[in-house]
Structure formats: C-alpha cells, structure tokens
Write a protein that holds these residues in place. Sequence first.
Motif, PDB file in Angstrom:
ATOM      1  N   ASP A  82      41.248  33.831  52.998  1.00 44.79           N
ATOM      2  CA  ASP A  82      40.491  33.614  54.228  1.00 44.79           C
ATOM      3  C   ASP A  82      39.723  34.883  54.600  1.00 44.79           C
ATOM      4  N   ASN A  83      38.477  34.718  55.005  1.00 47.37           N
ATOM      5  CA  ASN A  83      37.611  35.812  55.455  1.00 47.37           C
ATOM      6  C   ASN A  83      37.472  36.898  54.377  1.00 47.37           C
ATOM      7  N   SER A  84      37.097  36.487  53.182  1.00 47.57           N
ATOM      8  CA  SER A  84      36.959  37.422  52.060  1.00 47.57           C
ATOM      9  C   SER A  84      35.617  37.223  51.373  1.00 47.57           C
ATOM     10  N   TRP A  85      35.164  38.307  50.728  1.00 48.00           N
ATOM     11  CA  TRP A  85      33.944  38.212  49.932  1.00 48.00           C
ATOM     12  C   TRP A  85      34.303  37.672  48.547  1.00 48.00           C
ATOM     13  N   GLN A  86      33.581  36.648  48.109  1.00 48.93           N
ATOM     14  CA  GLN A  86      33.793  36.054  46.790  1.00 48.93           C
ATOM     15  C   GLN A  86      32.485  36.123  46.002  1.00 48.93           C
ATOM     16  N   SER A  87      32.598  36.602  44.762  1.00 53.82           N
ATOM     17  CA  SER A  87      31.399  36.785  43.931  1.00 53.82           C
ATOM     18  C   SER A  87      31.270  35.665  42.913  1.00 53.82           C
ATOM     19  N   PHE A  88      30.056  35.178  42.760  1.00 54.96           N
ATOM     20  CA  PHE A  88      29.727  34.143  41.787  1.00 54.96           C
ATOM     21  C   PHE A  88      28.787  34.771  40.757  1.00 54.96           C
ATOM     22  N   TYR A  89      29.329  35.061  39.579  1.00 51.51           N
ATOM     23  CA  TYR A  89      28.559  35.767  38.557  1.00 51.51           C
ATOM     24  C   TYR A  89      27.902  34.790  37.595  1.00 51.51           C
ATOM     25  N   PHE A  90      26.755  35.207  37.058  1.00 49.78           N
ATOM     26  CA  PHE A  90      26.023  34.407  36.068  1.00 49.78           C
ATOM     27  C   PHE A  90      25.327  35.349  35.104  1.00 49.78           C
ATOM     28  N   ASP A  91      24.781  34.807  34.023  1.00 48.36           N
ATOM     29  CA  ASP A  91      24.029  35.628  33.074  1.00 48.36           C
ATOM     30  C   ASP A  91      22.875  36.307  33.800  1.00 48.36           C
ATOM     31  N   PRO A  92      22.650  37.587  33.547  1.00 46.18           N
ATOM     32  CA  PRO A  92      21.668  38.328  34.354  1.00 46.18           C
ATOM     33  C   PRO A  92      20.249  37.815  34.191  1.00 46.18           C
ATOM     34  N   ILE A  93      19.506  37.871  35.291  1.00 44.12           N
ATOM     35  CA  ILE A  93      18.065  37.646  35.267  1.00 44.12           C
ATOM     36  C   ILE A  93      17.452  39.036  35.112  1.00 44.12           C
ATOM     37  N   THR A 371      38.658  37.486  28.854  1.00 43.24           N
ATOM     38  CA  THR A 371      37.431  38.048  28.291  1.00 43.24           C
ATOM     39  C   THR A 371      36.248  37.918  29.253  1.00 43.24           C
ATOM     40  N   ALA A 372      36.200  36.837  30.016  1.00 44.02           N
ATOM     41  CA  ALA A 372      35.088  36.639  30.951  1.00 44.02           C
ATOM     42  C   ALA A 372      35.054  37.717  32.029  1.00 44.02           C
ATOM     43  N   ASN A 373      36.210  38.300  32.341  1.00 47.49           N
ATOM     44  CA  ASN A 373      36.261  39.315  33.390  1.00 47.49           C
ATOM     45  C   ASN A 373      35.848  40.701  32.905  1.00 47.49           C
ATOM     46  N   ILE A 374      35.653  40.843  31.598  1.00 51.34           N
ATOM     47  CA  ILE A 374      35.221  42.136  31.071  1.00 51.34           C
ATOM     48  C   ILE A 374      33.803  42.459  31.521  1.00 51.34           C
ATOM     49  N   GLU A 375      32.969  41.443  31.640  1.00 49.64           N
ATOM     50  CA  GLU A 375      31.548  41.651  31.941  1.00 49.64           C
ATOM     51  C   GLU A 375      31.313  42.499  33.186  1.00 49.64           C
ATOM     52  N   PRO A 376      31.821  42.112  34.364  1.00 45.57           N
ATOM     53  CA  PRO A 376      31.533  42.923  35.556  1.00 45.57           C
ATOM     54  C   PRO A 376      32.212  44.287  35.533  1.00 45.57           C
ATOM     55  N   ALA A 377      33.285  44.429  34.750  1.00 48.11           N
ATOM     56  CA  ALA A 377      34.015  45.697  34.713  1.00 48.11           C
ATOM     57  C   ALA A 377      33.608  46.574  33.536  1.00 48.11           C
ATOM     58  N   LEU A 378      32.633  46.143  32.733  1.00 46.97           N
ATOM     59  CA  LEU A 378      32.314  46.845  31.496  1.00 46.97           C
ATOM     60  C   LEU A 378      31.975  48.323  31.702  1.00 46.97           C
ATOM     61  N   PRO A 379      31.128  48.717  32.660  1.00 45.08           N
ATOM     62  CA  PRO A 379      30.825  50.151  32.809  1.00 45.08           C
ATOM     63  C   PRO A 379      32.077  50.992  33.038  1.00 45.08           C
ATOM     64  N   GLU A 380      32.992  50.493  33.868  1.00 44.92           N
ATOM     65  CA  GLU A 380      34.216  51.247  34.150  1.00 44.92           C
ATOM     66  C   GLU A 380      35.117  51.314  32.917  1.00 44.92           C
ATOM     67  N   ILE A 381      35.189  50.216  32.159  1.00 44.09           N
ATOM     68  CA  ILE A 381      36.015  50.206  30.946  1.00 44.09           C
ATOM     69  C   ILE A 381      35.470  51.209  29.935  1.00 44.09           C
ATOM     70  N   LEU A 382      34.152  51.237  29.758  1.00 41.40           N
ATOM     71  CA  LEU A 382      33.548  52.188  28.823  1.00 41.40           C
ATOM     72  C   LEU A 382      33.867  53.619  29.237  1.00 41.40           C
ATOM     73  N   ASN A 383      33.804  53.899  30.531  1.00 40.50           N
ATOM     74  CA  ASN A 383      34.100  55.257  31.003  1.00 40.50           C
ATOM     75  C   ASN A 383      35.547  55.649  30.732  1.00 40.50           C
ATOM     76  N   LEU A 384      36.461  54.692  30.836  1.00 42.26           N
ATOM     77  CA  LEU A 384      37.857  54.981  30.522  1.00 42.26           C
ATOM     78  C   LEU A 384      38.021  55.371  29.051  1.00 42.26           C
ATOM     79  N   PHE A 385      37.356  54.646  28.175  1.00 49.42           N
ATOM     80  CA  PHE A 385      37.440  54.951  26.747  1.00 49.42           C
ATOM     81  C   PHE A 385      36.941  56.362  26.444  1.00 49.42           C
TER      82      PHE A 385
END
Length: 420
Positions: A82-93, A371-385
């Motif tokens: 309740d009362n939260s921000w929810q993101s709807f992701y899609f292939d980038p334009i 695997t679908a959740n890797i997309e929005p987190a990819l920059p942070e994952i790369l930085n960890l590596f």
Amino acid sequence: MSNANSSVSAILDSTQTHVGEITSQVHLSQKFRATNNRLNGISLLVATYCQQIDATVYVTIWNRDRTEKLRQISQSTRSFADNSWQSFYFDPILDSNNKIYWFDITSDSLPGNAITLWTNHNFTDICWRNQDPLAAAICFSCCYRQATAYQLDGFLFPHKEHKPSIDLETEEKLHRILWECVARKGLYFLRLAHLADGLGKTEGVEKILSVGCGEAYQESFLAGRLPQVRIDATDISIAESQVNRNSFANLQFYERDILQIDPTPEYDLVMSIECLEHIQNYERAFQQMAAKVKPGKYLYISVPFASKQEQQDPDLCQQEWENFQHYLPGFAFADLYRLFADNGFRVLQATNMFHVSVQGNINRWLSVMDTANIEPALPEILNLFLFDITNQQYTCRRDGVLGIRFLGQKITASDYQAAV
C-alpha cells in the motif's frame, strides 16, 4: 494550472487524491515527455486499500499521436504494498529524449479487489479516464536505462579526454553483450574487464589479433566501443551463429590454428584469453603469438593460475583435464615471466584475477536471482564485479584466485642498443 498544450516528465507529489479502483471497466491514459534516451519504464504511486490485490495490471506505451503501440507490459499486483512506488519495465526506447508519449493503464480486476493510483490535482488536461478528462494527473516518474556501453571507459581510456563516439544502436548492442555475460553467471564479464584494464595501459593500438576467441564476447565489445580499431578473431573453428551475433564492420572471424599461422609481425596487440592451457605445445603457441606482435607493441595473455607445486598435483591435473581439457592446470608467475622474457618482451603488468571471494559470491547471488531482474540492476552488478581488478600477486590457487594475466611490450632494436 492547465497543461493542455504541454506534457510533464514526472509528477512525484501526491495531494491525497486518487483515480478510484482500476478494474476491467476502467481505462486510464496520460501524456508525458521523456527527458532522456533509453526510456525503459514507468513508475506509478500505487495504493491497495491495505489489501493484497490478486490481479494483473496492463501498461501500454503509445507514440505522441497514439497511432503506434510501442511497448506493452503486464504485472501481477500480489506483491504491491500500500502507498508504494511500483515500476513497470519494458525494452528501452532508444531515441526517446525530449519526445512525447502516452501511457495507458487498465487491469483485469473486479470491484472490491483492485488497486488505485495516487494523483495530483495541480496538473490537469493530461489524464483521461475512459475518454473523460480528469481534473488531476497520475503521480508517475520515468525510468531510463543507464548506458552500460561506457561502463569500462575508465579502464579503456584512463588518460583520454576525447573518447570514440558511438551511436545508440551500437550502445544497445554493447549493453546486450554485457547483459549476456552477466546472465550466464560465469567469468565472461571479468575476462572482458581485465582485458580492458590491460588495454588501457597501451598506446597506438589500431589492429588486434585474438587467438582462441571462443564465443567472442571480448572481441565484440571492443569492436563496438573502439570503432577505429580493426580486430581479427581466430579460433580452430568458427560457428556461423557466432559471426552473425557479433556483427561489427571492424570485427572479422577466421578459422586459424595458432601453431600453423604465418609469424609475420603485423599487429599492435595480440591477445589470448584462456587458450594456452588447451594447447599441449603451449610454448610453441606462445612463440607464434609473440611473433605476430610489431616491435614496441603488446601481448596480453590470461590463463588459469596454479603454483609449481599445484601443477604437480595429479588430482588437480585430472580434474582440470576431465572438466576443461586443460593440458596444464594453470600457470605460475615464474612461467609467464620466463615466456615473455624468452620471446623479447618486457612485462608491464602481472596480476592475479578471478578472486573467489568476489566473483564466486556474486555468481552465487546471481544463481538465485531471476534473470529478468538482472536488467535494471546491471550497472550495479557490473560495478561489483570490478572489485576483482587488483594489482595483487598470490603464491598459489589455494589463496582463492583462479586466474593470472600478463601484459607485455615487445622490445625494439633501439631498446637493445640503449641497453648496450
């Protein structure tokens, strides 16, 4: 405040008003302007009436004139708080910057079991409910995917202010390469990252030879990010699908046996990533690679790591052969220092790579990640590596490192004369 002839890029503040239940009989539409390229999501301020709502919400992105459906995504509401921000992701334009779009929202909910969206009455004439204009607008924000194509620029161009420019299509290709490297949950990205770190310590590289390119992730990324550099990728066999997937004009594939190639020096950089250990006569293979390097130019080698004592371990040798067909379970620092010196190179860099404490833990985390959740987190994952890139040298594989890399520069005739 009227917005009839304009659109906004975000509405973040709620005024405690909402659109009412979004059921299968409710269709909401709102106009907005993107402020960056690679628009890939819409975040909405959702309320659930303090319930768990078991339904599906549908979000559609339209062009400015509502004549073309650009993206559509559905998402379960079961996890919505309740009362939260929810993101709807899609292939980038990709080329979305400063363009006007519409988002539409509906659901399959029935009355009494539906979410709602918070609105702001300071914005009018940009939101419609079932074709009727609302005296408020839905609270939303746009999501933009970071251009991961430039994630390794700090290594590739450590001292350069002017870096090669690439177009949006190439940026997208490079992003997909990085995503696939991470999604495969191995050492793929780290091989590329360590190579980029080595390449950033070279000068005047315009022509590269890759020996044992395998699936060519490294070669493809470099070809896209360094469009002025020609790359010849070689291996014992090259699959047609591999060539098609890695399509850059400056990247060419050839079936070549390193033991049989013409040793004429013609490359500014010869690189070989985890190849030598697969060749029984690895010293001869190293000589052939070294011979292809122009005087004053560079040779980059990365291989598995093992101390002299570990190389004599029969269990380790059997394991490496059965699992990976490695003639040698790994190379020690002394092995590579000798090979570089014997073939006329000074060593510029010699470090370990593939620290189990870094890549092992990250890959274990990725193994339980959708695997679908890797997309929005990819920059942070790369930085960890990238924490794997150090200047440390260990004594044996038991110290928790699996790889070793060397960068050498071929000694020129003038170098010899100066030494004398």
